[in-house]
Design a protein around this motif. Structure first.
Motif, short mmCIF file in Angstrom:
data_model
loop_
_atom_site.label_atom_id
_atom_site.label_comp_id
_atom_site.label_asym_id
_atom_site.label_seq_id
_atom_site.Cartn_x
_atom_site.Cartn_y
_atom_site.Cartn_z
N ARG A 52 1.13 -1.27 -0.20
CA ARG A 52 0.05 0.03 0.31
C ARG A 52 0.40 1.06 0.26
O ARG A 52 0.99 2.54 -0.81
N SER A 55 2.85 1.47 -3.35
CA SER A 55 1.84 1.33 -4.38
C SER A 55 0.48 2.88 -4.59
O SER A 55 0.38 3.45 -5.40
N CYS A 56 0.79 3.30 -3.50
CA CYS A 56 0.14 4.18 -3.59
C CYS A 56 -0.28 5.85 -2.05
O CYS A 56 0.24 6.90 -2.36
N THR A 128 -8.35 12.50 -3.45
CA THR A 128 -8.50 11.46 -3.52
C THR A 128 -10.02 10.82 -3.18
O THR A 128 -10.47 9.79 -3.93
#
Length: 216
Positions: A52, A55-56, A128
């Protein structure tokens, strides 16, 4: 009702992951240790936390990561300076001196950048959130379409089942009629054979003198 994945990451989870990871970077610890701590706090594996982050979440905190690295370098530098300047001071005193110096430096750095960092974070969070909202609406529409398709297929299945039952009933009726017809034709054939055999037998009659003569 909107279906939510049980393994979905919430904004609070991402915030905890960011705070703990940045703290470990500042303190000179490893990211693996940070992921393990986060995993224990939110009930996930360290591998899931690492994936996590990379990747983000990491993309949202590039500037904060650089600040944390600078603070770590200053922390290490101050620790070395304290050890060199006071070689006879106990390790506890050196640690306390370094902590105070680091805290003062961290406060000054954070005061200079905290407002910009917070504004940037809020903007990124808003973006987001909007993306997530759009995805949720898209998933809800897709779910409704799937439910409508399932209902249509269920009705179609019921209709076809009724047609199959009707065809099976008609088939049994036709099959029974066919068997009955075969039996009738078989009896008629046997009667025709017996009648023909009886007609083929010679017949006789007696004349006035007592003699038998054949009747054609």
């Amino acid at each position: 009702m909107t279906a939510v994945r049980q393994d979905a990451w919430s904004p609070d989870d991402d915030l905890i992951l960011a705070e703990v990871t940045l703290r470990h970077i500042r303190e000179g610890s490893t990211q693996l240790a940070a992921f393990e701590e986060v995993g224990e706090r939110i009930g996930r594996t360290s591998a899931a936390c690492g994936f996590r982050w990379n990747s983000c979440v990491r993309k949202r905190y590039e500037e904060a990561i650089q600040i944390a690295k600078q603070q770590r370098q200053k922390r290490n530098y101050l620790k070395k300076q304290a050890i060199v300047a006071t070689p006879h001071v106990s390790s506890i005193a050196v640690y306390e001196t370094e902590e105070r110096a680091f805290s003062a430096n961290a406060v000054s750095t954070e005061d200079a950048l905290s407002v910009d960092s917070i504004i940037r974070f809020l903007r990124q969070f808003k973006t987001t959130y909007q993306d997530v909202s759009r995805q949720i609406k898209s998933f809800e529409k897709e779910l409704r379409d799937k439910e409508d398709e399932i209902e249509r297929l269920r009705e179609e299945n019921e209709r076809l089942s009724k047609e199959v039952n009707n065809v099976q009933t008609d088939y049994r009726a036709v099959n029974d009629d066919y068997k009955t017809l075969i039996q009738i034709m078989d009896r008629a054939r046997r009667l025709a054979v017996l009648t023909h055999e009886e007609e083929a037998k010679p017949r006789f009659k007696m004349d006035a003198n007592g003699n038998l003569e054949r009747i054609e």
